[in-house]
Design a protein around this motif. Structure first.
Motif, mmCIF file in Angstrom:
data_model
loop_
_atom_site.group_PDB
_atom_site.id
_atom_site.type_symbol
_atom_site.label_atom_id
_atom_site.label_comp_id
_atom_site.label_asym_id
_atom_site.label_seq_id
_atom_site.Cartn_x
_atom_site.Cartn_y
_atom_site.Cartn_z
ATOM 1 N N SER A 178 -9.173 17.011 2.458
ATOM 2 C CA SER A 178 -9.050 16.706 3.741
ATOM 3 C C SER A 178 -7.784 15.733 4.026
ATOM 4 O O SER A 178 -7.298 16.063 5.037
ATOM 5 C CB SER A 178 -10.322 16.285 4.354
ATOM 6 O OG SER A 178 -10.586 14.927 3.664
ATOM 7 N N CYS B 253 -4.716 18.211 4.310
ATOM 8 C CA CYS B 253 -4.211 19.015 5.340
ATOM 9 C C CYS B 253 -5.158 18.530 6.647
ATOM 10 O O CYS B 253 -6.087 17.775 6.646
ATOM 11 C CB CYS B 253 -4.823 20.582 5.028
ATOM 12 S SG CYS B 253 -4.035 21.123 3.478
ATOM 13 N N LYS B 254 -4.796 19.119 7.892
ATOM 14 C CA LYS B 254 -5.483 19.012 9.042
ATOM 15 C C LYS B 254 -5.931 20.273 9.622
ATOM 16 O O LYS B 254 -4.940 20.890 9.607
ATOM 17 C CB LYS B 254 -4.465 18.182 10.080
ATOM 18 C CG LYS B 254 -5.360 17.757 11.091
ATOM 19 C CD LYS B 254 -4.718 16.684 12.097
ATOM 20 C CE LYS B 254 -5.351 16.368 13.154
ATOM 21 N NZ LYS B 254 -6.563 15.414 12.870
ATOM 22 N N TYR B 255 -6.974 20.639 9.938
ATOM 23 C CA TYR B 255 -7.339 21.814 10.464
ATOM 24 C C TYR B 255 -7.831 21.736 11.825
ATOM 25 O O TYR B 255 -8.235 20.779 12.296
ATOM 26 C CB TYR B 255 -8.895 22.077 9.695
ATOM 27 C CG TYR B 255 -8.607 22.439 8.306
ATOM 28 C CD1 TYR B 255 -8.176 23.399 7.813
ATOM 29 C CD2 TYR B 255 -8.936 21.268 7.375
ATOM 30 C CE1 TYR B 255 -8.002 23.607 6.310
ATOM 31 C CE2 TYR B 255 -8.732 21.317 6.050
ATOM 32 C CZ TYR B 255 -8.090 22.570 5.495
ATOM 33 O OH TYR B 255 -8.059 22.556 4.164
ATOM 34 N N GLU C 158 -13.229 20.495 10.988
ATOM 35 C CA GLU C 158 -13.710 19.792 9.590
ATOM 36 C C GLU C 158 -13.709 20.945 8.619
ATOM 37 O O GLU C 158 -14.552 21.992 8.713
ATOM 38 C CB GLU C 158 -14.728 19.006 9.636
ATOM 39 C CG GLU C 158 -14.975 18.194 8.475
ATOM 40 C CD GLU C 158 -13.950 16.954 8.505
ATOM 41 O OE1 GLU C 158 -13.735 16.529 7.026
ATOM 42 O OE2 GLU C 158 -13.771 16.339 9.436
ATOM 43 N N ASP D 91 -10.101 19.971 17.058
ATOM 44 C CA ASP D 91 -10.113 19.373 15.861
ATOM 45 C C ASP D 91 -11.148 20.195 14.945
ATOM 46 O O ASP D 91 -12.250 20.200 15.398
ATOM 47 C CB ASP D 91 -10.143 17.802 15.939
ATOM 48 C CG ASP D 91 -8.877 17.398 16.161
ATOM 49 O OD1 ASP D 91 -7.697 17.594 15.985
ATOM 50 O OD2 ASP D 91 -9.145 16.243 17.140
#
Length: 414
Positions: free
Chosen positions: A76, A79-81, A99, A97
């Motif tokens: 995590s 990367c940002k999902y 997770e 946003d």
């Protein structure tokens, strides 16, 4: 003109969407999976509020994943999902946003039961099971992958063992236990003999084809023996007498050299005698070095065959060396007997070979019987003019089959 798509960011740190990725494959029917999301409601640590545990139940397996383990924190942080929801009518996409959670399957042996039952089972676990439990909780990614692989292999081996046990039961029912045991004993004896005996054709129509000459000395080796066997081929009575005095050759070789002029194919006989003499000298070594064989004028191709076929590789003092083990010694003896049969018209004086090879009489008789030779006794005269019984081995067709001894006879009562 096509409408223009517009996306709007709806990011809210408190409301995170969840992206689930299954480690062992992809879902074929996502609608049949029941997901449950658990949130941490503690107020002491702000970071703990973001901790999530996601579970998934299918018909076959159950899965679990979280976003606060060491592996999840590492992925995590890189990367940002996001999750986008597109409204087809308005052409707008709302972005949220997300997770990312990696879902791991829960094996049956690892399922968590009640606390009281866990405490009872913990004391009954083996050391291996306790270590596996620690790896599941605190192990690295590599350790967990190895653990899952070992458990899958264990399941596969159990299935294979069950299938083999079932097949064995069917064979025992059809053939019977006694017949199977006799077949196993015969196969074991044949395999142990074939390890040190030369190739044998028990169905041959001629005695010279039982242990073929080319299997003992290959055509390439036979050609290499032309130059080194010249000393035997052109030997004179004076040179033969010097050989007897120096005792550099065995009794069997000297006896055959004395009768060399009487044979039809003198060249073939000389080459075979030189190879047999080299083989008998080779059998007296403990460790073998190629340079020592070459120093004795042994052709390179024959050195390679002796090293390959009659030695084993061993390690001593950090070095690799070729040595002659007990089984290799037996192999040399059997090849020497087979070659002596071709030299002596398929009737060999085992007593001479026994002395040249420095064996006991029982040992060389055992080897001759394993080669299915006929054993007889002949009275001769030694150098001290005393009579002595020589054991003679003859190759005859059909080959003799010796029965294994049934044990010692009972002592007669007085």
């Amino acid at each position: 003109m096509a409408g223009k798509a517009v996306w709007e960011y709806r990011g809210d740190p408190e409301q995170l969407s969840v992206l689930a990725q299954f480690s062992n494959g992809t879902l074929q029917t996502p609608e049949s999976v029941n997901f449950t999301l658990y949130k941490n409601k503690t107020d002491k640590k702000p970071m703990s509020k973001k901790q999530r545990i996601l579970t998934a139940d299918t018909d076959r397996l159950s899965y679990v994943g979280n976003n606060f383990s060491a592996e999840a924190m590492k992925s995590s942080s890189l990367c940002k999902y996001f999750v986008g929801v597109l409204h087809k009518e308005s052409g707008k996409m709302e972005v949220f946003d997300a997770e990312h959670i990696n879902m791991q399957p829960i094996l049956e042996s690892n399922s968590v039961s009640k606390e009281g039952k866990d405490q009872t089972d913990l004391s009954n676990r083996t050391y291996r099971e306790k270590v596996d439990a620690l790896i599941e909780v605190f192990g690295t990614k590599k350790q967990k992958r190895a653990l899952n692989s070992r458990k899958l292999n264990q399941v596969g081996s159990e299935i294979l063992n069950q299938a083999m046990a079932k097949a064995a039961e069917e064979i025992i029912e059809t053939k019977g236990k006694t017949e199977l045991m006799s077949e196993a004993m015969n196969q074991t004896e044949e395999e142990s003999l074939s390890q040190f005996l030369p190739p044998c054709d028990a169905n041959a129509d001629k005695v010279e084809n039982v242990y073929k000459f080319d299997d003992l000395i290959s055509p390439a080796e036979y050609e290499a023996l032309e130059s080194v066997s010249a000393a035997f081929r052109n030997i004179t009575p004076e040179e033969l007498q010097q050989m007897r005095e120096k005792k550099q050759h065995g009794s069997f070789v000297l006896q055959q050299l004395q009768e060399l002029n009487l044979v039809k194919d003198l060249d073939r006989q000389a080459r075979a005698l030189w190879y047999l003499d080299c083989l008998m000298k080779f059998s007296q070594l403990k460790t073998v070095k190629r340079k020592d064989l070459i120093a004795q004028n042994c052709p390179s191709i024959i050195c390679g065959k002796l090293m390959k076929n009659f030695t084993v590789i061993s390690f001593k003092n950090g070095r690799v060396q070729n040595s002659i083990s007990g089984s290799m010694q037996s192999k040399i003896v059997s090849y020497a007997i087979a070659l002596a049969l071709h030299i002596a018209d398929f009737q060999v004086d085992l007593t001479y070979l026994q002395r040249d090879l420095k064996l006991t009489e029982s040992r060389i008789l055992e080897m001759a019987k394993a080669m299915r030779l006929k054993i007889s006794k002949r009275i001769g005269f030694s150098d001290s003019t005393l009579e002595e019984g020589h054991k003679i081995a003859t190759l005859e067709l059909p080959l003799i089959v010796y029965k294994p001894p049934r044990g010692m006879k009972k002592r007669k009562r007085i």
